[in-house]
Design a protein around this motif. Structure first.
Motif, PDB file in Angstrom:
ATOM      1  N   GLU A 105      54.831 128.469  90.881  1.00 42.03           N
ATOM      2  CA  GLU A 105      55.898 128.652  90.049  1.00 42.03           C
ATOM      3  C   GLU A 105      55.510 129.155  88.485  1.00 42.03           C
ATOM      4  O   GLU A 105      56.466 129.479  87.827  1.00 42.03           O
ATOM      5  CB  GLU A 105      56.802 127.511  90.187  1.00 42.03           C
ATOM      6  N   TYR A 106      54.289 128.679  88.206  1.00 41.03           N
ATOM      7  CA  TYR A 106      53.879 129.041  86.948  1.00 41.03           C
ATOM      8  C   TYR A 106      53.460 130.295  86.435  1.00 41.03           C
ATOM      9  O   TYR A 106      53.471 130.443  85.285  1.00 41.03           O
ATOM     10  CB  TYR A 106      52.587 127.913  86.483  1.00 41.03           C
ATOM     11  N   CYS A 107      53.483 131.149  87.387  1.00 36.18           N
ATOM     12  CA  CYS A 107      53.178 132.389  87.270  1.00 36.18           C
ATOM     13  C   CYS A 107      54.360 133.313  86.766  1.00 36.18           C
ATOM     14  O   CYS A 107      55.254 132.886  87.308  1.00 36.18           O
ATOM     15  CB  CYS A 107      52.401 133.153  88.207  1.00 36.18           C
ATOM     16  N   SER A 108      54.292 134.352  85.904  1.00 33.83           N
ATOM     17  CA  SER A 108      55.396 135.025  85.671  1.00 33.83           C
ATOM     18  C   SER A 108      55.764 136.028  86.873  1.00 33.83           C
ATOM     19  O   SER A 108      55.318 136.016  87.677  1.00 33.83           O
ATOM     20  CB  SER A 108      54.903 136.147  84.466  1.00 33.83           C
ATOM     21  N   ALA A 113      52.919 140.315  82.871  1.00 37.86           N
ATOM     22  CA  ALA A 113      51.595 140.013  82.410  1.00 37.86           C
ATOM     23  C   ALA A 113      51.697 138.313  83.157  1.00 37.86           C
ATOM     24  O   ALA A 113      52.639 137.627  83.071  1.00 37.86           O
ATOM     25  CB  ALA A 113      51.240 139.710  81.103  1.00 37.86           C
ATOM     26  N   ASN A 114      50.363 138.060  83.744  1.00 33.49           N
ATOM     27  CA  ASN A 114      50.216 136.650  84.435  1.00 33.49           C
ATOM     28  C   ASN A 114      50.895 136.578  85.672  1.00 33.49           C
ATOM     29  O   ASN A 114      51.269 135.549  86.097  1.00 33.49           O
ATOM     30  CB  ASN A 114      50.582 135.489  83.296  1.00 33.49           C
ATOM     31  N   PHE A 177      39.001 133.008  83.512  1.00 31.03           N
ATOM     32  CA  PHE A 177      40.406 133.249  83.322  1.00 31.03           C
ATOM     33  C   PHE A 177      40.509 134.693  83.216  1.00 31.03           C
ATOM     34  O   PHE A 177      40.584 135.278  82.244  1.00 31.03           O
ATOM     35  CB  PHE A 177      40.907 132.424  82.446  1.00 31.03           C
ATOM     36  N   ILE A 178      41.086 135.291  84.397  1.00 27.30           N
ATOM     37  CA  ILE A 178      41.491 136.888  84.536  1.00 27.30           C
ATOM     38  C   ILE A 178      43.054 137.077  84.760  1.00 27.30           C
ATOM     39  O   ILE A 178      43.470 136.318  85.610  1.00 27.30           O
ATOM     40  CB  ILE A 178      40.659 137.405  85.632  1.00 27.30           C
ATOM     41  N   SER A 179      43.736 137.832  83.881  1.00 28.66           N
ATOM     42  CA  SER A 179      45.101 138.060  84.375  1.00 28.66           C
ATOM     43  C   SER A 179      45.249 139.711  84.397  1.00 28.66           C
ATOM     44  O   SER A 179      44.364 140.501  83.758  1.00 28.66           O
ATOM     45  CB  SER A 179      45.759 137.654  83.018  1.00 28.66           C
ATOM     46  N   LEU A 180      46.267 139.941  85.008  1.00 31.16           N
ATOM     47  CA  LEU A 180      46.807 141.396  85.044  1.00 31.16           C
ATOM     48  C   LEU A 180      47.433 141.563  83.984  1.00 31.16           C
ATOM     49  O   LEU A 180      48.673 140.929  84.141  1.00 31.16           O
ATOM     50  CB  LEU A 180      47.081 141.703  86.664  1.00 31.16           C
ATOM     51  N   ALA A 181      47.434 142.747  83.528  1.00 29.88           N
ATOM     52  CA  ALA A 181      48.474 142.942  82.328  1.00 29.88           C
ATOM     53  C   ALA A 181      49.827 143.334  82.850  1.00 29.88           C
ATOM     54  O   ALA A 181      49.912 143.729  83.996  1.00 29.88           O
ATOM     55  CB  ALA A 181      47.984 144.115  81.620  1.00 29.88           C
ATOM     56  N   ALA A 182      50.697 143.694  82.194  1.00 28.19           N
ATOM     57  CA  ALA A 182      52.456 144.018  82.588  1.00 28.19           C
ATOM     58  C   ALA A 182      52.064 145.408  83.140  1.00 28.19           C
ATOM     59  O   ALA A 182      51.478 146.055  82.589  1.00 28.19           O
ATOM     60  CB  ALA A 182      53.253 144.022  81.464  1.00 28.19           C
TER      61      ALA A 182
END
Length: 184
Positions: A105-108, A113-114, A177-182
């Motif tokens: 539940e912590y991911c957007s 993003a995220n 720590f890798i994230s996908l942009a919006a």
């Protein structure tokens, strides 16, 4: 729940500093012409390529559960990149690049993003001061014949990496720590 959310999204002010706000976070851009609110196989491959090789064995994918249909549609040729745990794998978790996919539940929400993160949580340092402390009082709401309870847990944490690093023989930055942009 609040502690786990702070590990991912914390500000560092009165709570752990989350890795999504860390200078070590690498944000992978969407592919050109990508439809809003989708995750493609190219996104997943780009994220995987930014994880240092030595950290891949410990990596996990954190996703918002709304992202699962988009991941299920991601293919390379005719091969799906997302393997649900429906007898296709021997683990209780879905897999991407043979690493566990954990819906949290912590991911957007999908498209922000995220919404999907590739992380090596062994590179996040956490400390706590004792365990959970609990207190109770019959005096606070004495007139109403009520007791009150309070629980305290003191902890702090942050990324062990102060920034992303550039490969020795390469041009892309890498991080645990890798994230996908919006993608709106």
């Amino acid at each position: 729940f609040k502690t786990e959310d702070a590990i991912v999204n914390g500000t560092g002010a009165g709570q752990p500093a989350g890795f999504t706000g860390s200078a070590a976070l690498v944000s992978v851009a969407k592919t050109s012409g990508q439809t809003a609110d989708t995750i493609t196989a190219a996104n997943v491959q780009a994220m995987w390529s930014r994880m240092p090789g030595r950290n891949r064995a410990n990596a996990v994918w954190l996703i918002n559960q709304d992202a699962e249909p988009s991941l299920a549609a991601a293919v390379v040729g005719d091969t799906p990149v997302y393997l649900p745990p429906l007898g296709l794998t021997d683990t209780p978790y879905s897999r991407l690049f043979n690493r566990p996919v954990l819906p949290v539940e912590y991911c957007s929400t999908l498209g922000d993003a995220n919404d999907i993160l590739l992380v090596d949580l062994s590179q996040y340092q956490m400390i706590d001061k004792g365990g959970v402390r609990s207190d109770s009082s019959i005096h606070v709401r004495f007139l109403y014949d009520e007791s009150t309870f309070r629980f305290l847990y003191r902890c702090d944490g942050q990324s062990m990496w102060s920034s992303a690093v550039t490969q020795y023989k390469g041009s892309n930055t890498q991080s645990p720590f890798i994230s996908l942009a919006a993608r709106a």
